[in-house]
Design a protein around this motif. Structure first.
Motif, PDB file in Angstrom:
ATOM      1  N   ILE A  46      66.947 -39.762  -3.553  1.00 37.60           N
ATOM      2  CA  ILE A  46      66.959 -40.144  -4.968  1.00 37.60           C
ATOM      3  C   ILE A  46      68.152 -41.071  -5.142  1.00 37.60           C
ATOM      4  O   ILE A  46      69.301 -40.638  -5.120  1.00 37.60           O
ATOM      5  N   ASP A  61      60.750 -27.601  -4.880  1.00 38.17           N
ATOM      6  CA  ASP A  61      61.019 -28.779  -5.709  1.00 38.17           C
ATOM      7  C   ASP A  61      61.327 -29.971  -4.817  1.00 38.17           C
ATOM      8  O   ASP A  61      60.864 -31.086  -5.068  1.00 38.17           O
ATOM      9  N   THR A 103      61.878 -41.337  -8.417  1.00 38.11           N
ATOM     10  CA  THR A 103      62.565 -40.244  -9.101  1.00 38.11           C
ATOM     11  C   THR A 103      63.997 -40.656  -9.396  1.00 38.11           C
ATOM     12  O   THR A 103      64.560 -41.511  -8.716  1.00 38.11           O
ATOM     13  N   ILE A 152      59.403 -33.590  -4.654  1.00 37.74           N
ATOM     14  CA  ILE A 152      60.064 -34.890  -4.837  1.00 37.74           C
ATOM     15  C   ILE A 152      59.743 -35.812  -3.666  1.00 37.74           C
ATOM     16  O   ILE A 152      59.438 -36.993  -3.850  1.00 37.74           O
TER      17      ILE A 152
END
Length: 189
Positions: free
Chosen positions: A80, A46, A60, A50
């Motif tokens: 992020i 994951d 994101t 990202i």
């Protein structure tokens, strides 16, 4: 992967993907150590997904109902910057995020797993779910991963967006280039 009829068209417009945490970026379990410290298992695939999204110009964000240092740390690791914690009603954070970024609903995807995610999923252009999402969330999703939360579902769903936008082959090709061998000229002489 379960893909509904309007998903491909919707995915082409996506400029931001909002992520839930518990049950999406993690397996939904809350692991508590003997002194009360919390642990959250995040998936490395994951994380790479990202990172690839950022390289493709897709922003994101995280909107989660719980507050935890682990989420702040993981978000910082993954660059992020838009992180909203402690939002049991996620609509306020969503509206703030839209105002801050200037994005429209149809330019945003949301990956969720539980009822708390539905209010935003009903607004965004591309509602998406992990495989083990509750039935109501699955019913309102245009794309459903084959993977459960915390087990690569985010990566799976991001790859769907990359493919819809026509970026997947270039992403994949960038990993298929062999490491350049240094010239041996002058070595050992």
């Amino acid at each position: 992967m379960e893909i509904h009829s309007n998903a491909l068209k919707a995915a082409k417009k996506i400029k931001m993907v909002i992520l839930d945490v518990d049950g999406v970026l993690t397996d939904g379990g809350i692991y508590i150590g003997e002194t009360g410290e919390l642990y959250k298992p995040f998936n490395c695939r994951d994380g790479l997904g990202i990172t690839l999204a950022h390289k493709q110009g897709i922003k994101t964000a995280i909107i989660t109902g719980r507050c935890s240092k682990q989420v702040a740390f993981r978000a910082q690791e993954l660059n992020i910057s838009e992180v909203f914690q402690g939002n049991t009603d996620k609509r306020e954070a969503y509206n703030e995020l839209k105002q801050h970024t200037g994005l429209r609903d149809e330019e945003i995807a949301y990956i969720g797993d539980d009822l708390i995610d539905l209010p935003i999923m009903l607004q965004v252009g591309l509602p998406m779910a992990v495989a083990d999402a509750v039935p109501a969330v699955r019913m309102h999703s245009l794309v459903i991963s084959d993977y459960p939360g915390g087990k690569g579902a985010v990566r799976d769903l991001l790859e769907f967006i990359f493919k819809a936008k026509g970026n997947w082959e270039n992403i994949l090709a960038s990993f298929l280039v062999p490491v350049q061998q240094e010239e041996n000229a002058g070595l050992g002489q």
